[in-house]
Motif scaffolding. Structure first.
Motif, mmCIF file in Angstrom:
data_model
loop_
_atom_site.group_PDB
_atom_site.id
_atom_site.type_symbol
_atom_site.label_atom_id
_atom_site.label_comp_id
_atom_site.label_asym_id
_atom_site.label_seq_id
_atom_site.Cartn_x
_atom_site.Cartn_y
_atom_site.Cartn_z
ATOM 1 N N LYS A 50 0.835 -1.198 0.000
ATOM 2 C CA LYS A 50 0.000 0.000 0.000
ATOM 3 C C LYS A 50 0.872 1.251 0.000
ATOM 4 C CE LYS A 50 -3.866 -1.851 2.639
ATOM 5 N NZ LYS A 50 -4.718 -1.641 3.815
ATOM 6 N N LYS A 51 0.330 2.336 -0.532
ATOM 7 C CA LYS A 51 1.045 3.605 -0.503
ATOM 8 C C LYS A 51 1.081 4.180 0.904
ATOM 9 C CE LYS A 51 -1.280 5.912 -3.576
ATOM 10 N NZ LYS A 51 -1.750 6.971 -4.462
ATOM 11 N N SER A 52 -0.033 4.043 1.613
ATOM 12 C CA SER A 52 -0.123 4.627 2.948
ATOM 13 C C SER A 52 0.724 3.837 3.945
ATOM 14 C CB SER A 52 -1.582 4.641 3.414
ATOM 15 O OG SER A 52 -2.094 3.329 3.451
ATOM 16 N N PRO A 53 1.255 4.524 4.961
ATOM 17 C CA PRO A 53 2.060 3.810 5.956
ATOM 18 C C PRO A 53 1.197 2.836 6.742
ATOM 19 C CG PRO A 53 1.691 6.072 6.629
ATOM 20 C CD PRO A 53 1.140 5.934 5.248
ATOM 21 N N ARG A 54 1.819 1.781 7.192
ATOM 22 C CA ARG A 54 1.114 0.745 7.929
ATOM 23 C C ARG A 54 0.754 1.241 9.324
ATOM 24 N NH1 ARG A 54 2.947 -5.485 8.800
ATOM 25 N NH2 ARG A 54 1.244 -5.952 10.208
ATOM 26 N N VAL A 55 -0.461 0.937 9.734
ATOM 27 C CA VAL A 55 -0.932 1.317 11.064
ATOM 28 C C VAL A 55 -0.562 0.201 12.033
ATOM 29 C CG1 VAL A 55 -2.979 1.885 12.422
ATOM 30 C CG2 VAL A 55 -2.843 2.586 10.046
ATOM 31 N N GLY A 56 -0.093 0.548 13.207
ATOM 32 C CA GLY A 56 0.314 -0.433 14.194
ATOM 33 C C GLY A 56 -0.835 -1.270 14.725
ATOM 34 N N TRP A 57 -0.489 -2.386 15.355
ATOM 35 C CA TRP A 57 -1.477 -3.308 15.886
ATOM 36 C C TRP A 57 -2.380 -2.617 16.896
ATOM 37 C CZ3 TRP A 57 -2.674 -4.782 20.811
ATOM 38 C CH2 TRP A 57 -3.552 -5.848 20.930
ATOM 39 N N GLY A 58 -3.680 -2.825 16.746
ATOM 40 C CA GLY A 58 -4.655 -2.375 17.719
ATOM 41 C C GLY A 58 -5.075 -0.922 17.657
ATOM 42 N N TYR A 59 -4.515 -0.147 16.754
ATOM 43 C CA TYR A 59 -4.878 1.272 16.689
ATOM 44 C C TYR A 59 -6.246 1.495 16.048
ATOM 45 C CZ TYR A 59 -0.387 2.945 18.331
ATOM 46 O OH TYR A 59 0.709 3.216 19.112
#
Length: 89
Positions: free
Chosen positions: A31-40
């Protein structure tokens, strides 16, 4: 993650260019967007942080680790990790 046929999602000229590098194989396109951390996204992380803060406050007020473990249905080792890992408080 779902698979899509390259011929259905890529223009013909781009598909031919990609085939020069990987012909008939599988390729992952991030994906272009940065990865969101676990549980956010679902609130799990915030929920655990609140729980851990309550555990730490119980310990700080003098409640024994064994009692805290029983009230939160966690092992004593898990409680120790939570209360001794809170260096910033």
């Amino acid at each position: 993650m779902s698979y899509k046929k390259g011929a259905e999602v890529l223009p013909a000229h781009l598909l031919k260019e990609v085939q020069k590098y990987i012909d008939g194989g599988l390729i992952y396109i991030p994906k272009k967007s940065p990865r969101v951390g676990w549980g956010y996204l679902n609130g799990s992380r915030k929920s655990l942080e609140k729980r851990n803060m309550k555990i730490f406050q119980s310990f700080k007020s003098g409640m024994p680790i064994k009692e805290i473990a029983q009230s939160y249905y966690l092992s004593e080792e898990t409680i120790k990790k939570i209360v001794y890992g809170k260096k910033q408080l």
